[in-house]
Design a protein around this motif. Structure first.
Motif, PDB file in Angstrom:
ATOM      1  N   LEU A 150      -5.701  15.202   5.960  1.00 46.69           N
ATOM      2  CA  LEU A 150      -4.955  15.630   7.164  1.00 46.69           C
ATOM      3  C   LEU A 150      -5.899  16.696   8.015  1.00 46.69           C
ATOM      4  N   ILE A 151      -6.827  17.489   7.376  1.00 47.85           N
ATOM      5  CA  ILE A 151      -8.172  18.109   8.045  1.00 47.85           C
ATOM      6  C   ILE A 151      -8.865  16.695   8.721  1.00 47.85           C
ATOM      7  N   PHE A 152      -9.014  15.812   8.096  1.00 47.29           N
ATOM      8  CA  PHE A 152      -9.794  14.713   8.855  1.00 47.29           C
ATOM      9  C   PHE A 152      -8.913  14.323  10.039  1.00 47.29           C
ATOM     10  N   ALA A 153      -7.853  14.107   9.923  1.00 50.49           N
ATOM     11  CA  ALA A 153      -6.772  13.658  11.368  1.00 50.49           C
ATOM     12  C   ALA A 153      -6.956  14.727  12.350  1.00 50.49           C
ATOM     13  N   ALA A 169       2.969  14.220  14.613  1.00 53.75           N
ATOM     14  CA  ALA A 169       3.100  12.900  14.425  1.00 53.75           C
ATOM     15  C   ALA A 169       1.588  12.109  14.360  1.00 53.75           C
ATOM     16  N   VAL A 170       0.840  12.454  15.228  1.00 53.52           N
ATOM     17  CA  VAL A 170      -0.543  12.176  15.644  1.00 53.52           C
ATOM     18  C   VAL A 170      -1.238  12.238  14.347  1.00 53.52           C
ATOM     19  N   ILE A 381       0.709   7.992  -4.264  1.00 54.05           N
ATOM     20  CA  ILE A 381       1.014   9.623  -4.348  1.00 54.05           C
ATOM     21  C   ILE A 381       0.584  10.418  -3.305  1.00 54.05           C
ATOM     22  N   ALA A 382      -0.848  10.187  -2.947  1.00 54.50           N
ATOM     23  CA  ALA A 382      -1.309  11.083  -1.667  1.00 54.50           C
ATOM     24  C   ALA A 382      -0.718  10.803  -0.505  1.00 54.50           C
ATOM     25  N   ILE A 383      -0.190   9.439  -0.349  1.00 50.66           N
ATOM     26  CA  ILE A 383       0.642   8.862   1.050  1.00 50.66           C
ATOM     27  C   ILE A 383       1.843   9.865   1.036  1.00 50.66           C
ATOM     28  N   PRO A 388       5.589  14.927   4.239  1.00 49.44           N
ATOM     29  CA  PRO A 388       6.287  15.990   4.360  1.00 49.44           C
ATOM     30  C   PRO A 388       5.459  17.000   5.231  1.00 49.44           C
ATOM     31  N   PRO A 389       6.209  17.952   5.808  1.00 51.44           N
ATOM     32  CA  PRO A 389       5.389  18.981   6.513  1.00 51.44           C
ATOM     33  C   PRO A 389       4.394  19.700   5.593  1.00 51.44           C
TER      34      PRO A 389
END
Length: 509
Positions: A150-153, A169-170, A381-383, A388-389
């Motif tokens: 998520l930090i990557f994203a 969402a992005v 599991i990571a996915i 979720p938030p």
């Protein structure tokens, strides 16, 4: 004896109840550096393909992720002075080095992949080993993978949303894409997984070099006012200082990554000590120099106001090309996700091979010879955790660090116990006894300190660890209904047919 079609990977007529065995010849389309089969064993197994350079890149590439670009703010908030924050960064590096040296002895004396799992199994038996595997597979490692993806994203999206925060969402889609791509690479080829790790390690070192150059330029201009009165208003509460170490040790997380793939190292007795000493020393030096650059350029107040200190420096000094910093940070975090995914798959694979998890997870893809089922499980599991938030970063750091240092302490205790119980065990590398004693005391402090500072989070983490016990005794007992066992067998049989996978045998070394 399997016929030629079966050896080439065509499993359409293969009996899945028997492990597939391509031992006489390798398929023409097989990855040339993929694991191969030893002729004297009727099984497939992982090849020793990790070199000294690969080992260093796995340590540096896994450790340097998002921490150095995010954690400085949290450490400064907790320590309350730039002087104490630098001591915390240095202290965390020293702890990571001393811990790694202990793991070097363990890794060369117990040459099994799986890190803490293998050492707890050797010293204390299956229950502690299972609890570590349970915590690591179900919670800790997938969560680290999810957080860093998520930090990557966020950093990938930043250049496209300069005036606002990227839509959730992005972020979610980019984070999921990161995990899927990394999983695909690791399932396809060990060679490509290690190559990707090296490439992205170079990228993150370039980013750090750029930040350091900016800091050096400012120091040469005589800008030293932010380094004065460095220890003013320093925190004195030991529990809070302990939590500052937690945040710093998050940035060093991955110092033990090489121990997860010991069986795949070409010469662990020679290369593991070298890789660890070079890798951790390089990381510690990078972290200290970069933090001095942060303080020089932004000062304590600037760091406290910044959500991402590296990006703040880029915005202030790089003008129209300030997108370079988010790009480099994204590359850094991608490399971390790759390293975590690689090691997570090995942990699951080794635990299943020892019979503590379903045998399906101990199987290897016959053509690519990668631990495909275990990789798919941990990535799934990571996915699930990404969707979720998101949770608060600092809470997650404290939560997972508690569980991590609980088992790190167990590994240091395992080293001491094996020294006492098996003094004649071959130990190609032997650490001075004072180091594991010190690390056991330090890990005990790092487990107790957050219980005092944040008792609720630590209690939840402890409950999750203990929650693995019912599963262990349930699957080891005769209470499992026969219909459930039959369903597992049918699913395993079908998976062998679909994915062309074969079971391996425990490593008794």
């Amino acid at each position: 004896m399997a016929d030629k079609d079966e050896k080439s990977g065509d499993n359409s007529e293969h009996d899945a109840s028997t492990p597939l065995n391509p031992k006489e010849e390798q398929p023409a389309d097989q990855d040339p550096e993929a694991p191969v089969v030893q002729d004297n064993l009727n099984r497939v197994e992982l090849k020793k393909s990790v070199t000294l350079l690969s080992g260093i890149s796995f340590i540096v590439g896994t450790v340097i992720g998002s921490g150095i670009f995010v954690s400085p703010t949290g450490i400064l908030v907790t320590s309350k002075s730039i002087g104490l924050s630098l001591i915390v960064w240095l202290g965390c590096g020293v702890l990571a080095m001393l811990a790694s040296l202990c793991y070097t002895e363990l890794g060369t004396a117990v040459p099994k992949s799986g890190a803490e799992y293998a050492y707890l199994m050797k010293a204390f038996g299956p229950i502690p080993a299972f609890l570590f595997a349970w915590t690591g597979i179900v919670i800790n490692r997938p969560a680290i993978c999810a957080i860093v993806s998520l930090i990557f994203a966020e950093y990938v999206a930043k250049p496209f949303f300069l005036d606002c925060r990227p839509p959730e969402a992005v972020i979610k889609l980019l984070g999921l894409s990161c995990i899927v791509v990394v999983t695909g690479i690791n399932c396809w080829s060990v060679r490509w997984a290690t190559r990707v790790q090296r490439i992205f390690t170079y990228a993150k070192l370039l980013c750090i070099a750029l930040l350091v150059i900016i800091g050096v330029v400012e120091l040469c201009r005589g800008r030293t006012e932010n380094l004065q009165n460095a220890f003013e208003n320093s925190e004195t509460d030991p529990a809070k200082i302990g939590f500052a170490f937690y945040i710093g040790l998050w940035a060093y997380d991955g110092w033990n990554s090489l121990n997860y793939c010991t069986e795949e190292m070409k010469n662990p007795s020679r290369d593991m000590p070298r890789a660890i000493m070079i890798g951790i020393s390089l990381v510690t030096a990078c972290y200290l120099i970069v933090n001095v650059a942060y303080i020089t350029v932004l000062g304590g107040s600037g760091i406290l106001k910044s959500e991402a200190v590296a990006v703040s420096i880029g915005n202030a000094y790089l003008g129209p090309v300030n997108w370079i910093i988010p790009l480099f940070v994204a590359a850094s975090t991608f490399g971390t996700v790759n390293g975590v995914a690689f090691t997570s798959g090995r942990l699951t694979y080794v635990a299943a091979r020892d019979g503590l998890l379903p045998s399906l997870l101990a199987m290897i893809q016959v053509k690519r010879l990668t631990p495909l089922p275990s990789m798919l499980l941990t990535s799934t599991i990571a996915i699930i955790m990404v969707i979720p938030p998101g949770s608060n970063f600092m809470n997650l750091v404290g939560f997972f660090s508690f569980a991590a240092w609980l088992f790190y302490g167990g590994s240091f205790a395992a080293l001491l116990w094996l020294r006492y119980r098996e003094p004649n065990m071959p130990r190609p590398y032997k650490v001075p006894i004072v180091i594991p004693i010190f690390m056991l005391i330090a890990s005990t402090y790092l487990v107790i300190a957050p219980i005092v500072a944040k008792p609720l989070g630590s209690l939840i983490a402890l409950l999750i660890v203990v929650a693995g016990l019912p599963f262990y005794f349930f699957f080891k007992s005769n209470l499992v209904p026969q219909w459930f066992r039959n369903a597992i067998d049918d699913f395993t049989y079908g998976s062998q047919k679909v994915f062309n996978i074969a079971e391996t045998e425990p490593n008794d070394d």
